[in-house]
Scaffold this motif. Structure first.
Motif, mmCIF file in Angstrom:
data_model
loop_
_atom_site.group_PDB
_atom_site.id
_atom_site.type_symbol
_atom_site.label_atom_id
_atom_site.label_comp_id
_atom_site.label_asym_id
_atom_site.label_seq_id
_atom_site.Cartn_x
_atom_site.Cartn_y
_atom_site.Cartn_z
ATOM 1 N N THR A 215 0.819 -1.212 0.000
ATOM 2 C CA THR A 215 0.000 0.000 0.000
ATOM 3 C C THR A 215 0.852 1.259 0.000
ATOM 4 O OG1 THR A 215 -1.745 -1.184 1.198
ATOM 5 C CG2 THR A 215 -1.825 1.228 1.223
ATOM 6 N N LEU A 216 1.861 1.299 0.852
ATOM 7 C CA LEU A 216 2.734 2.471 0.917
ATOM 8 C C LEU A 216 3.453 2.701 -0.418
ATOM 9 C CD1 LEU A 216 4.286 1.937 4.472
ATOM 10 C CD2 LEU A 216 2.508 3.579 3.810
ATOM 11 N N ALA A 217 3.921 1.619 -1.028
ATOM 12 C CA ALA A 217 4.614 1.748 -2.313
ATOM 13 C C ALA A 217 3.671 2.199 -3.415
ATOM 14 C CB ALA A 217 5.270 0.420 -2.686
ATOM 15 N N ALA A 218 2.413 1.741 -3.383
ATOM 16 C CA ALA A 218 1.434 2.157 -4.388
ATOM 17 C C ALA A 218 1.167 3.655 -4.302
ATOM 18 C CB ALA A 218 0.136 1.372 -4.216
ATOM 19 N N LEU A 219 1.189 4.198 -3.086
ATOM 20 C CA LEU A 219 1.008 5.645 -2.935
ATOM 21 C C LEU A 219 2.198 6.406 -3.533
ATOM 22 C CD1 LEU A 219 -0.424 5.754 0.711
ATOM 23 C CD2 LEU A 219 -1.679 6.075 -1.438
ATOM 24 N N LEU A 220 3.402 5.880 -3.363
ATOM 25 C CA LEU A 220 4.577 6.505 -3.977
ATOM 26 C C LEU A 220 4.506 6.445 -5.502
ATOM 27 C CD1 LEU A 220 7.575 5.248 -1.797
ATOM 28 C CD2 LEU A 220 6.580 7.541 -1.846
ATOM 29 N N MET A 221 3.902 5.384 -6.021
ATOM 30 C CA MET A 221 3.832 5.190 -7.466
ATOM 31 C C MET A 221 3.052 6.306 -8.163
ATOM 32 S SD MET A 221 4.714 3.399 -10.056
ATOM 33 C CE MET A 221 5.347 1.917 -9.281
ATOM 34 N N ILE A 222 2.199 7.006 -7.446
ATOM 35 C CA ILE A 222 1.418 8.094 -8.048
ATOM 36 C C ILE A 222 2.334 9.122 -8.697
ATOM 37 C CG2 ILE A 222 -0.205 9.971 -7.546
ATOM 38 C CD1 ILE A 222 -1.365 8.222 -5.321
ATOM 39 N N GLY A 223 3.525 9.289 -8.136
ATOM 40 C CA GLY A 223 4.464 10.265 -8.701
ATOM 41 C C GLY A 223 4.826 9.992 -10.143
ATOM 42 N N MET A 224 4.755 8.727 -10.569
ATOM 43 C CA MET A 224 5.123 8.385 -11.938
ATOM 44 C C MET A 224 4.140 8.965 -12.951
ATOM 45 S SD MET A 224 6.232 4.627 -13.350
ATOM 46 C CE MET A 224 7.212 4.463 -14.856
ATOM 47 N N VAL B 190 13.439 11.831 -15.499
ATOM 48 C CA VAL B 190 14.223 10.649 -15.121
ATOM 49 C C VAL B 190 14.076 10.376 -13.627
ATOM 50 C CG1 VAL B 190 16.547 9.692 -14.947
ATOM 51 C CG2 VAL B 190 15.844 10.888 -17.031
ATOM 52 N N ALA B 191 14.042 11.459 -12.809
ATOM 53 C CA ALA B 191 13.873 11.290 -11.371
ATOM 54 C C ALA B 191 12.531 10.632 -11.044
ATOM 55 C CB ALA B 191 13.985 12.639 -10.663
ATOM 56 N N LEU B 192 11.473 11.024 -11.748
ATOM 57 C CA LEU B 192 10.165 10.414 -11.524
ATOM 58 C C LEU B 192 10.149 8.954 -11.990
ATOM 59 C CD1 LEU B 192 7.778 13.352 -12.512
ATOM 60 C CD2 LEU B 192 8.282 12.492 -10.208
ATOM 61 N N LEU B 193 10.876 8.659 -13.061
ATOM 62 C CA LEU B 193 11.016 7.266 -13.479
ATOM 63 C C LEU B 193 11.751 6.453 -12.411
ATOM 64 C CD1 LEU B 193 11.937 7.805 -17.244
ATOM 65 C CD2 LEU B 193 9.843 6.755 -16.385
ATOM 66 N N CYS B 194 12.724 7.078 -11.757
ATOM 67 C CA CYS B 194 13.433 6.410 -10.665
ATOM 68 C C CYS B 194 12.487 6.130 -9.498
ATOM 69 C CB CYS B 194 14.602 7.267 -10.189
ATOM 70 S SG CYS B 194 15.971 7.396 -11.370
ATOM 71 N N LEU B 195 11.637 7.108 -9.183
ATOM 72 C CA LEU B 195 10.654 6.904 -8.125
ATOM 73 C C LEU B 195 9.730 5.736 -8.472
ATOM 74 C CD1 LEU B 195 9.298 7.826 -5.490
ATOM 75 C CD2 LEU B 195 7.889 9.386 -6.861
ATOM 76 N N GLY B 196 9.331 5.670 -9.747
ATOM 77 C CA GLY B 196 8.490 4.566 -10.193
ATOM 78 C C GLY B 196 9.193 3.227 -10.064
ATOM 79 N N GLY B 197 10.475 3.181 -10.417
ATOM 80 C CA GLY B 197 11.235 1.941 -10.284
ATOM 81 C C GLY B 197 11.338 1.489 -8.842
ATOM 82 N N PHE B 198 11.604 2.432 -7.940
ATOM 83 C CA PHE B 198 11.701 2.100 -6.519
ATOM 84 C C PHE B 198 10.370 1.592 -5.980
ATOM 85 C CE2 PHE B 198 10.881 3.459 -2.145
ATOM 86 C CZ PHE B 198 11.918 2.824 -1.467
ATOM 87 N N ALA B 199 9.301 2.324 -6.259
ATOM 88 C CA ALA B 199 7.989 1.953 -5.736
ATOM 89 C C ALA B 199 7.520 0.617 -6.309
ATOM 90 C CB ALA B 199 6.977 3.056 -6.045
#
Length: 441
Positions: A315-324, A337-346
């Motif tokens: 759930t926490l990671a899915a909330l971070l995924m919104i940034g993508m 690229v930074a937002l793509l990195c956030l997506g990769g992490f989440a």
């Protein structure tokens, strides 16, 4: 006297991780080489969509097939067969002369490369206690992002130094070298002479929570065959499979479309792609090591059951995924690229949690099959998404697809909480878990 290796289970999962690296090097090689290959073979973006689609059609078909194969003949032999196959098919990419040849080869590659997640989860189920399986899944999944990290510089260097043909041959040769190591060193716990009595007892106690006591020396082929229909009728199966349907298109986009996106939408040349396309996979590596330990920490610190801990992490990671969702809206390429990195992490954080739940919810003899069937469902989502991109990106651009990727995992959250039910714990399982907690303390 045979030498006993301390922490042998981590060496075994490390060996499997090396295989996963070669798996993802082969898988990522075409996406990195795509600008060069498409130019030299006169392949259109639409045809490239069909080429990647061939992989994504055969991958979900291959997942249950290879998972069932591994459950029947054993991880050592089954994973070896698949590893040799994906290496030889990757080498054959270097001899393709048109998009139809690549279409066939990518389909064959998808069929055999699907083995790595069922194989990894089977290894985790046999070699690790429940509280370590999420971390073990994160370790072997490091190979996915590590392979994707290594692919841009390796493929770009091979193309610039030699040719795109040689790039595929080099990657395939690395896979064959790993296959030799796997054949020489991997064994199941009950057959590994370097396993100490203490670690055998530790692993054996955790294995008992799945309904079997100790480490039985039966071969995989002697175990009862997994019952596919019985698995498909269980809500727990759909509770972990459907969230993957919505999650996996993120990874497919990063692996197959991100280099082309950076080239087409952001104006990156091959050198710039080589310098930046690996960054989201570094972030994904971090995500691999967050999901499993987070659920284990919640169990240790707040006595949260391991399944619920993994749902919280998802759930926490899915909330971070919104940034993508913002990738297509920002004008600064570095921010994109930074937002793509956030997506990769989440994505990797939540992916590890849901993939590893197959070992928590099903008997270990079924883990490969369950994981493969879940990968089939995930692959259908990946295929539908990539075919949509291939057909419409020239008309609508990439932005709507990033929005869909950013929001899709919220649906997965609802499904994970609504469908998954924790298995009832027997008295023996409770005793084993209590002993494991005392050992950790």
């Amino acid at each position: 006297m045979t030498i006993k290796v301390k922490g042998l289970r981590w060496w075994m999962i490390g060996l499997l991780t090396l295989g996963t690296i070669t798996n993802y090097l082969a898988r990522s090689s075409l996406s990195v080489a795509a600008p060069t290959v498409l130019h030299h073979l006169h392949i259109s973006t639409h045809e490239y969509g069909w080429i990647t689609g061939a992989f994504l059609v055969m991958y979900p078909i291959g997942a249950p097939l290879t998972g069932y194969l591994i459950d029947r003949v054993g991880l050592r032999f089954g994973f070896l067969l698949c590893g040799v196959a994906w290496s030889l098919i990757c080498i054959a990419h270097g001899f393709a002369s048109g998009w139809l040849g690549l279409f066939v080869l990518r389909g064959m590659l998808g069929l055999v490369e699907a083995a790595f997640i069922p194989g990894g989860m089977r290894a985790a189920a046999y070699w690790f206690p429940p509280h370590e399986r999420g971390t073990a899944a994160g370790v072997f999944n490091l190979g996915t992002s590590t392979g994707a990290i290594l692919a841009p510089p390796l493929i770009a260097w091979s193309i610039l130094r030699y040719s795109w043909h040689v790039a595929f041959i080099i990657v395939g040769a690395l896979g064959l070298a790993w296959a030799v190591l796997w054949l020489l060193f991997y064994r199941q716990p009950e057959r590994h002479s370097a396993l100490s009595k203490e670690e055998a007892a530790y692993v054996g106690a955790s294995v008992g929570t799945c309904g079997e006591s100790g480490l039985r020396a039966a071969t995989a082929i002697d175990a009862p065959a997994p019952k596919l229909l019985a698995i498909l009728k269980q809500r727990n199966f759909w509770g972990i499979a459907l969230p993957r349907f919505f999650a996996d298109p993120v990874w497919g986009t990063l692996v197959y479309w991100m280099p082309l996106y950076l080239y087409q939408a952001r104006g990156f040349d091959l050198k710039a792609i080589a310098l930046t396309a690996w960054l989201p996979f570094v972030a994904a590596d971090l995500g691999c090591m967050v999901g499993g330990p987070l659920s284990a920490w919640l169990e240790r610190r707040f006595d949260v059951p391991i399944v619920n801990g993994k749902r919280i992490a998802f759930t926490l990671a899915a909330l971070l995924m919104i940034g993508m969702a913002g990738v297509g809206f920002v004008s600064n390429p570095a921010l994109a690229v930074a937002l793509l990195c956030l997506g990769g992490f989440a994505h990797q954080t939540l992916s590890i949690t849901v993939i590893s739940m197959s070992a928590d919810l099903f008997p270990r003899r079924e883990v490969g099959t369950v994981t493969g069937l879940a990968a089939l469902v995930a692959g259908l989502g990946n295929f539908a998404f990539t075919m949509t991109i291939g057909g419409f990106v020239a008309r609508v651009g990439y932005t709507p697809f990033f929005v869909a990727l950013g929001l899709g995992d919220l649906i997965g959250v609802a499904l994970l909480w609504a469908l998954v039910r924790r298995p009832s714990a027997s008295a023996a399982a409770v005793a084993v878990e209590r002993a494991a907690r005392q050992a950790r303390a």
